[in-house]
Design an enzyme around this catalytic site. Sequence first.
Site, PDB file in Angstrom:
ATOM      1  N   ALA A  12       0.829  -1.206   0.000  1.00  0.00           N
ATOM      2  CA  ALA A  12       0.000   0.000   0.000  1.00  0.00           C
ATOM      3  C   ALA A  12       0.864   1.258   0.000  1.00  0.00           C
ATOM      4  CB  ALA A  12      -0.932  -0.005   1.210  1.00  0.00           C
ATOM      5  N   CYS A  43       3.256 -12.522   0.040  1.00  0.00           N
ATOM      6  CA  CYS A  43       2.538 -13.681  -0.499  1.00  0.00           C
ATOM      7  C   CYS A  43       3.507 -14.777  -0.949  1.00  0.00           C
ATOM      8  CB  CYS A  43       1.681 -13.262  -1.689  1.00  0.00           C
ATOM      9  SG  CYS A  43       0.787 -11.734  -1.402  1.00  0.00           S
ATOM     10  N   THR A 272      -8.762   9.411   5.080  1.00  0.00           N
ATOM     11  CA  THR A 272      -9.379   9.024   6.354  1.00  0.00           C
ATOM     12  C   THR A 272     -10.603   9.901   6.611  1.00  0.00           C
ATOM     13  OG1 THR A 272      -7.993  10.538   7.644  1.00  0.00           O
ATOM     14  CG2 THR A 272      -7.170   8.280   7.359  1.00  0.00           C
ATOM     15  N   ALA A 280      -5.023   6.372   4.017  1.00  0.00           N
ATOM     16  CA  ALA A 280      -4.656   5.037   4.517  1.00  0.00           C
ATOM     17  C   ALA A 280      -5.042   4.000   3.485  1.00  0.00           C
ATOM     18  CB  ALA A 280      -5.354   4.746   5.834  1.00  0.00           C
ATOM     19  N   GLY A 301      -3.270  -8.703  -0.635  1.00  0.00           N
ATOM     20  CA  GLY A 301      -2.352  -7.881  -1.402  1.00  0.00           C
ATOM     21  C   GLY A 301      -3.033  -7.172  -2.569  1.00  0.00           C
ATOM     22  N   TYR A 426     -13.865 -22.596 -25.055  1.00  0.00           N
ATOM     23  CA  TYR A 426     -13.686 -24.049 -24.960  1.00  0.00           C
ATOM     24  C   TYR A 426     -12.640 -24.537 -25.948  1.00  0.00           C
ATOM     25  CZ  TYR A 426     -14.244 -28.860 -26.473  1.00  0.00           C
ATOM     26  OH  TYR A 426     -13.977 -30.136 -26.857  1.00  0.00           O
TER      27      TYR A 426
HETATM   28  C1  LIG Z   1       2.375 -15.585   4.099  1.00  0.00           C
HETATM   29  C2  LIG Z   1       1.437 -14.654   3.405  1.00  0.00           C
HETATM   30  C3  LIG Z   1       0.875 -15.028   2.202  1.00  0.00           C
HETATM   31  C4  LIG Z   1      -0.009 -14.161   1.541  1.00  0.00           C
HETATM   32  N1  LIG Z   1      -0.547 -14.532   0.343  1.00  0.00           N
HETATM   33  C5  LIG Z   1      -1.367 -13.676  -0.318  1.00  0.00           C
HETATM   34  C6  LIG Z   1      -1.869 -14.011  -1.601  1.00  0.00           C
HETATM   35  O1  LIG Z   1      -1.574 -15.089  -2.144  1.00  0.00           O
HETATM   36  N2  LIG Z   1      -2.699 -13.130  -2.220  1.00  0.00           N
HETATM   37  C7  LIG Z   1      -3.031 -11.920  -1.652  1.00  0.00           C
HETATM   38  O2  LIG Z   1      -3.771 -11.137  -2.280  1.00  0.00           O
HETATM   39  N3  LIG Z   1      -2.550 -11.563  -0.439  1.00  0.00           N
HETATM   40  C8  LIG Z   1      -1.725 -12.419   0.223  1.00  0.00           C
HETATM   41  N4  LIG Z   1      -1.203 -12.066   1.441  1.00  0.00           N
HETATM   42  C9  LIG Z   1      -1.606 -10.778   2.029  1.00  0.00           C
HETATM   43  C10 LIG Z   1      -0.736  -9.645   1.517  1.00  0.00           C
HETATM   44  O3  LIG Z   1       0.607  -9.971   1.652  1.00  0.00           O
HETATM   45  C11 LIG Z   1      -1.055  -8.404   2.312  1.00  0.00           C
HETATM   46  O4  LIG Z   1      -2.429  -8.127   2.170  1.00  0.00           O
HETATM   47  C12 LIG Z   1      -0.246  -7.202   1.831  1.00  0.00           C
HETATM   48  O5  LIG Z   1       1.118  -7.409   2.027  1.00  0.00           O
HETATM   49  C13 LIG Z   1      -0.682  -5.955   2.579  1.00  0.00           C
HETATM   50  O6  LIG Z   1       0.116  -4.895   2.197  1.00  0.00           O
HETATM   51  P1  LIG Z   1       0.277  -3.637   3.136  1.00  0.00           P
HETATM   52  O7  LIG Z   1       1.187  -2.709   2.432  1.00  0.00           O
HETATM   53  O8  LIG Z   1      -1.050  -3.157   3.559  1.00  0.00           O
HETATM   54  O9  LIG Z   1       0.917  -4.205   4.482  1.00  0.00           O
HETATM   55  P2  LIG Z   1       2.266  -5.016   4.761  1.00  0.00           P
HETATM   56  O10 LIG Z   1       2.677  -5.805   3.582  1.00  0.00           O
HETATM   57  O11 LIG Z   1       2.062  -5.719   6.053  1.00  0.00           O
HETATM   58  O12 LIG Z   1       3.329  -3.867   4.958  1.00  0.00           O
HETATM   59  C14 LIG Z   1       3.250  -2.981   6.016  1.00  0.00           C
HETATM   60  C15 LIG Z   1       4.651  -2.499   6.299  1.00  0.00           C
HETATM   61  O13 LIG Z   1       4.582  -1.467   7.259  1.00  0.00           O
HETATM   62  C16 LIG Z   1       5.673  -1.570   8.137  1.00  0.00           C
HETATM   63  N5  LIG Z   1       5.299  -0.873   9.363  1.00  0.00           N
HETATM   64  C17 LIG Z   1       4.275  -1.172  10.203  1.00  0.00           C
HETATM   65  N6  LIG Z   1       4.204  -0.266  11.197  1.00  0.00           N
HETATM   66  C18 LIG Z   1       5.185   0.631  10.968  1.00  0.00           C
HETATM   67  C19 LIG Z   1       5.628   1.805  11.656  1.00  0.00           C
HETATM   68  N7  LIG Z   1       5.016   2.227  12.759  1.00  0.00           N
HETATM   69  N8  LIG Z   1       6.675   2.487  11.153  1.00  0.00           N
HETATM   70  C20 LIG Z   1       7.305   2.050  10.018  1.00  0.00           C
HETATM   71  N9  LIG Z   1       6.938   0.949   9.344  1.00  0.00           N
HETATM   72  C21 LIG Z   1       5.902   0.258   9.802  1.00  0.00           C
HETATM   73  C22 LIG Z   1       5.852  -3.072   8.290  1.00  0.00           C
HETATM   74  O14 LIG Z   1       7.163  -3.414   8.692  1.00  0.00           O
HETATM   75  C23 LIG Z   1       5.536  -3.587   6.891  1.00  0.00           C
HETATM   76  O15 LIG Z   1       6.685  -3.734   6.082  1.00  0.00           O
HETATM   77  C24 LIG Z   1      -0.329 -12.901   2.120  1.00  0.00           C
HETATM   78  C25 LIG Z   1       0.255 -12.530   3.338  1.00  0.00           C
HETATM   79  C26 LIG Z   1       1.134 -13.390   3.970  1.00  0.00           C
HETATM   80  C27 LIG Z   1       1.736 -12.954   5.262  1.00  0.00           C
END
Ligand SMILES: Cc1cc2nc3c(=O)[nH]c(=O)nc-3n(C[C@H](O)[C@H](O)[C@H](O)COP(=O)(O)OP(=O)(O)OC[C@H]3O[C@@H](n4cnc5c(N)ncnc54)[C@H](O)[C@@H]3O)c2cc1C
Length: 450
Positions: A12, A43, A272, A280, A301, A426
Amino acid sequence: VERLVIVGGDAAGMSAATVARRKRDDLEIIALERGHHTSYSACGIPYWIGGEVSSAEDLVARTPAEFRDKHRIDVRLESEVVGVDPAGCTVIVAGPSGSYELRYDHLMLGTGAVPVVPDLPGVDASGVYGVQTLDDGEAVRAALSSAPSRAVVVGGGYIGLEMAEALVRRGLSVTLLEAAPEVMSTVDPDVGAQVRAAMGGMGIDVRIGEGLRGIESDASGRVRRVVSEGGSYDTDLVVLGLGVRPNTRLAVEAGISTGVKHAISTNRRMRTLSHENIWAGGDCAESFHRVLQRPAHIALGTHANRHGKVAGANLAGGYDTFEGVIGTALTRICDLEIARTGLSSREATEAGFCYEAVTTESTTRAGYLPDAGRITVKLLAERGTGRLLGGQIVGHQGSAKRIDVLATAIWTDLSVMELAEVDLSYAPPFGPVWDPVSIAARRTAAALLS
Ligand SMILES: Cc1cc2nc3c(=O)[nH]c(=O)nc-3n(C[C@H](O)[C@H](O)[C@H](O)COP(=O)(O)OP(=O)(O)OC[C@H]3O[C@@H](n4cnc5c(N)ncnc54)[C@H](O)[C@@H]3O)c2cc1C
């Protein structure tokens, strides 16, 4: 100069950063990431642990250096935002060489989710891992280098199941504990049962109806045994796959609007609801569920990337909207592909829908081809209107991606009668002459009329 500060350097956050840069050349963009990587594929972690992907670098789409050189985005690793002051428009950063305050004009929160850790004895023992970030994945990889022989995975959601399979592929004997009566609560129990059977076939000891009671460790604090409601299991490592919760402590403390599960509430432009210049997206934010017609929290993701793109465009002065989610997801467990979209039977019942659920068996290719596999399509359609409410698919190779047809049908409010008439493709290597989706739609339509 105007400054955009991003908290969280993954899907994000970095989508927002790159789209904002594309729209506005003059913006100063600083991304703060508490871990050691940016723009990685969480993922892909199970496939890295299982050995299908050889290194963590392969999971990183863009490094901080690439962001700096190609996009003029200042990525700061090991930099945790520990406070947000919306009134003063500042964040407090705990960086590698101390704390400092950073002013922002626009703030994007992409803090993701954190694994649910139950409040039970021993869960903080060393050798107990949650899997959410690449750093978490690295910790599990490091644990595997000491050649453990047994693992317990707690939780039978898709991440727990993918991790169980990955650990089996690495030669461990694996027990999976699930408190509910069936694995994969995002699909119906009859679909989950097929997944459990496939896991059993791969040698995974799946224990359903066995919630975690506690974790025992040795004198050095290292995990030794997992105790469940049904027994106790000696183990060398534990992986928690109990789902995630939005990582929104910062937002809550700063008075930023939150809703379902304390996920951040936004409008369709990902702004927000409480603060004009705070945006967000991703696992820390809610999404509007188009079938339920209310906000929901679904950590995927796919949503995170779209949220980030929309937020980035809007905060840079453009106009983009996020049109909601219907919970489309898929995975592969052992030799089975599993996919779902819209509502499961439990969700449809809880939401008060009156519906018919019909399960259809078919083949992934023309039945006369040697590698034709089994495919099960389960459809839920609303009585009266025939509107498709949900779809689930489980089967062999070539099954799961058919979910996208069902997702498109739900997205556009098609009835199963209409879906049955759609001109689908198909040829023998891809399916029978009547595609499994068409057959399922026709049978569901017939069930609605009977
Ligand atoms: C094992 C696994 C398999 C998955 N498989 C799939 C899939 O096949 N298909 C799918 O669609 N989704 C999948 N997902 C879900 C997907 O990975 C997440 O939905 C996606 O990564 C969310 O992205 P994000 O940027 O919101 O959060 P995140 O990827 O969690 O990234 C958030 C980042 O913010 C950082 N952070 C947090 N708080 C702070 C702070 N206070 N200060 C600085 N940095 C901070 C963290 O360190 C992290 O790097 C999977 C998730 C996992 C764990």
